[in-house]
Scaffold this active site. Structure first.
Site, short mmCIF file in Angstrom:
data_model
loop_
_atom_site.label_atom_id
_atom_site.label_comp_id
_atom_site.label_asym_id
_atom_site.label_seq_id
_atom_site.Cartn_x
_atom_site.Cartn_y
_atom_site.Cartn_z
N ARG A 162 42.86 46.79 42.84
CA ARG A 162 42.28 45.86 43.83
C ARG A 162 41.65 46.73 44.91
O ARG A 162 42.34 47.54 45.55
CB ARG A 162 43.36 44.97 44.44
N HIS A 179 36.45 38.36 41.19
CA HIS A 179 37.90 38.16 41.05
C HIS A 179 38.16 37.48 39.70
O HIS A 179 38.55 36.32 39.62
CB HIS A 179 38.40 37.29 42.22
N GLN A 182 41.65 35.76 38.63
CA GLN A 182 41.87 34.46 39.26
C GLN A 182 41.06 33.38 38.53
O GLN A 182 41.57 32.30 38.25
CB GLN A 182 41.44 34.51 40.73
N ASP A 232 37.46 28.46 49.23
CA ASP A 232 38.14 29.74 49.50
C ASP A 232 37.96 30.03 50.99
O ASP A 232 37.16 29.36 51.67
CB ASP A 232 37.50 30.83 48.63
N CYS A 248 42.11 29.50 45.57
CA CYS A 248 42.78 30.67 44.98
C CYS A 248 43.96 31.13 45.81
O CYS A 248 44.83 31.84 45.31
CB CYS A 248 41.78 31.80 44.80
N ARG A 294 48.28 32.63 37.21
CA ARG A 294 47.93 34.05 37.32
C ARG A 294 48.84 34.85 36.39
O ARG A 294 48.40 35.78 35.71
CB ARG A 294 48.08 34.54 38.77
N1 NVA Z 1 37.76 35.76 48.84
C1 NVA Z 1 39.12 36.15 49.13
C2 NVA Z 1 39.98 35.97 47.92
C3 NVA Z 1 41.43 36.33 48.13
C4 NVA Z 1 42.26 36.17 46.90
C5 NVA Z 1 39.17 37.59 49.60
O1 NVA Z 1 38.49 38.43 49.00
O2 NVA Z 1 39.86 37.86 50.58
N1 CP Z 2 44.58 34.72 44.87
C1 CP Z 2 44.99 35.99 45.04
O1 CP Z 2 44.44 36.92 44.46
O2 CP Z 2 46.06 36.13 45.86
P1 CP Z 2 46.63 37.51 46.45
O3 CP Z 2 45.59 38.03 47.40
O4 CP Z 2 47.89 37.10 47.13
O5 CP Z 2 46.85 38.46 45.33
#
Ligand code: NVA
Ligand code: CP
Length: 321
Positions: free
Chosen positions: A118, A145, A148, A240, A280, A308
């Protein structure tokens, strides 16, 4: 062997050893195979049986951003598949002190059977995959992502019984989440309408690829600015956060720009009466979604979160098994 069994065997063999970076890299048949496998693994888990094709295998998990769902579901998923997962935060790795991605990838490949990452820049995952000799899985970048989205399409299939021809509306920021959802919708033949404020549209190149894919599956993708038009007759409404990880400093400015894009009782009236609400997570109640909608009877946010685990177990088993 029947031709369908042969086809499945071919798909299975074709998945082994691959990276999972964006949904665009996979055919609709491969993605559907992974969702069907996830549903099967979910049933196995819930019935208390064991399925451990990754016994003795290890997954490295590099985190340059925070996580609740991704970390816990990958770690538990590896354990349930018979393997183990290592949590590696940027600060504890030599990457944080300037070791190159290439050297990190080469080194880690000597110990691990797979790497999940990540991170911020999408090119970091591409570079890691280039240097690694084991599968690399994208656990979120600023661009995509995909894990997800797989969990999300699995849950829509479970709830609606099919995917093709359904309409999904996404309201909010043109971010990593919507990019993966758009590609998934196009792969699975779903119609998608995306409503964002001006200046916050999805990435143009990603959208172009999605338009091309949608033309092949006979679905439609529309990017617009009117949230009401987007949700009209939708089977699924998705939103989101307005400020993603790394955009914290823009929060106040974004709250202003997105104020007419909240998913609330007034907006959802225009969707189908049996619409599903999806997010998400993590969510900001009172910003992108009202409490009444996210905690209401159409919301399936925790089914998404649960999936997930199952969706990623399918990906891990298929790529690393
Ligand atoms: N768009 C959000 C998704 C988090 C799972 C982010 O990147 O923070
Ligand atoms: N939706 C998601 O990826 O959650 P986290 O940021 O908690 O991993």
């Amino acid at each position: 062997m029947s031709s369908s069994a042969l086809f499945e065997q071919e798909i299975r063999q074709g998945l082994r050893g691959r990276d999972f970076i964006v949904l665009a890299d996979y055919t609709p048949e491969e993605l559907r195979y992974l969702i069907d496998l996830a549903i099967e693994l979910k049933q196995i888990q819930k019935s208390g049986r064991r399925f451990q094709p990754l016994a003795g295998k290890s997954l490295g998990m590099i985190f340059e951003k925070s996580s609740t769902r991704t970390r816990v579901s990958f770690e538990v998923g590896m354990y349930q598949l018979g393997g183990q997962a290592l949590f590696l935060s940027r600060n504890d790795l030599q990457i944080g002190r300037g070791e190159t991605i290439w050297d990190t990838a080469q080194t880690m490949s000597r110990y691990l059977d797979g790497i999940m990452i990540r991170t911020f820049a999408h090119k970091t995952v591409i570079e890691l995959a280039r240097g690694a000799t084991v599968p690399v899985i994208n656990g979120l970048t600023d661009l995509a992502h995909p894990c997800q989205a797989m969990a999300d399409y699995q849950v829509i299939l479970e709830k609606k019984g099919h995917l093709q021809g359904l309409k999904i509306a996404y309201i909010g920021d043109g971010n990593n989440m919507v990019h993966s959802l758009m590609m998934g919708a196009a792969k699975f033949g779903m119609h998608m309408s995306v409503a964002t404020p001006e200046g916050y549209e999805p990435d143009r190149d990603v959208a172009e690829m999605c338009y091309e894919q949608a033309a092949q599956t006979g679905s439609s993708l529309k990017v617009m600015h009117d949230p009401r038009e987007a949700v009209t007759d939708a089977d699924v409404i998705y939103t989101d956060v307005w400020a993603s990880m790394g955009q914290e400093e823009e929060h106040a400015q974004r709250v202003q720009a997105f104020k007419n894009y909240q998913v609330n009782d007034e907006l959802v009236k225009h969707a189908k009466s049996d619409f599903l609400f999806m997010h998400c997570l993590p969510a900001h109640r009172g910003e992108e979604v009202s409490e009444s909608v996210i905690d209401g009877k159409h919301s399936i946010i925790f089914d998404q979160a649960e999936n997930r685990l199952h969706a990623q177990k399918a990906i891990l088993a298929a790529l690393m098994g």
